[in-house]
Design a protein around this motif. Structure first.
Motif, PDB file in Angstrom:
ATOM      1  N   VAL A  96       0.840  -1.202   0.000  1.00 26.55           N
ATOM      2  CA  VAL A  96       0.000   0.000   0.000  1.00 26.55           C
ATOM      3  C   VAL A  96       0.872   1.247   0.000  1.00 26.55           C
ATOM      4  O   VAL A  96       0.646   2.201  -0.761  1.00 26.55           O
ATOM      5  N   TYR A 151      -6.398  -3.247  -2.355  1.00 28.72           N
ATOM      6  CA  TYR A 151      -6.446  -2.119  -1.443  1.00 28.72           C
ATOM      7  C   TYR A 151      -5.440  -1.055  -1.878  1.00 28.72           C
ATOM      8  O   TYR A 151      -5.724   0.147  -1.833  1.00 28.72           O
ATOM      9  N   ALA A 152      -4.246  -1.502  -2.273  1.00 24.32           N
ATOM     10  CA  ALA A 152      -3.178  -0.559  -2.631  1.00 24.32           C
ATOM     11  C   ALA A 152      -3.611   0.367  -3.754  1.00 24.32           C
ATOM     12  O   ALA A 152      -3.382   1.580  -3.697  1.00 24.32           O
TER      13      ALA A 152
END
Length: 229
Positions: A96, A151-152
């Protein structure tokens, strides 16, 4: 007197949309500084200057030398990084942070480095190549819940949108700032539903720049209605 050739600085220029943008702008008569992480040559395009630079680093003397003190009409922050989709327990925070470094801090570093040269151009614009997946309102509605997006990527693209808004407010009246979703591009980073040729997106973006649109900030979806932040 020969008219000044407009200058575009484009990151992530070695493939996909970035490569198409270099070709589109240079074919339209622009000078281009093409920034890539690995050495790339543009031997067939005299108006293109190739520079090797990692946007996770502070802009180098080589990059600034390639620009050579010329006015920068358009800065296109196209270099991007994501990560593989994973279940919550397997998400690496390092991935991330790396995506945020490339997708958010990278454009910030470039804007800071070339801002004096943007301000000498007659009608400058900063373009951050964004994604529909960075729209908080769309994500909150669950519009893309069927897509396996990391998510990243989602976090970094949402943060990039806030960077675009912040730059637009800080540079109001001097530099226009746009987040541009190019469409569902059929590239290595494209989603499963991607179909759009990056050359088409490159042409649409160059035409948008030439239109002189004054809206800033703006979340553009090329070939479609603007997106909600």
């Amino acid at each position: 007197m020969t008219p000044r050739r407009r200058l575009a600085v484009i990151t992530g220029a070695s493939r996909g949309l970035g490569k198409s943008l270099v070709e589109e702008f240079s074919d339209a008569g622009w000078a281009v500084v093409a920034v890539t992480r690995a050495p790339t040559t543009w031997a067939d395009r005299q108006q293109v200057t190739a520079v090797t630079h990692d946007v996770r680093q502070e802009p180098s003397e080589e990059l600034l030398s390639a620009i050579g003190g010329r006015s920068v009409d358009v800065l296109i922050n196209n270099a991007a990084r994501g990560a593989q989709h994973a279940k919550l327990g397997d998400i690496a925070a390092e991935g991330v942070l790396n995506a945020v470094d490339v997708n958010v801090a990278g454009p910030l570093r470039l804007v800071q480095a070339v801002l004096p040269l943007l301000l000498t151009a007659p009608d400058p614009v900063v373009i951050n190549i964004a994604s529909r997946l960075g729209s908080l309102s769309a994500q909150a509605r669950g519009d893309y819940s069927e897509l396996s997006t990391s998510y990243a990527y989602k976090i970094s693209k949402a943060a990039q949108n806030m960077l675009t808004i912040s730059l637009a407010h800080d540079l109001a009246g001097t530099v226009r700032c746009w987040a541009v979703h190019p469409g569902k591009l059929a590239t290595e980073m494209g989603q499963a539903d991607a179909f759009k040729d990056p050359q088409v997106a490159a042409r649409e973006l160059r035409e948008l720049v030439d239109s002189g649109d004054r809206t800033s900030p703006r979340f553009v979806s090329l070939g479609a209605a603007d997106l909600a932040w």
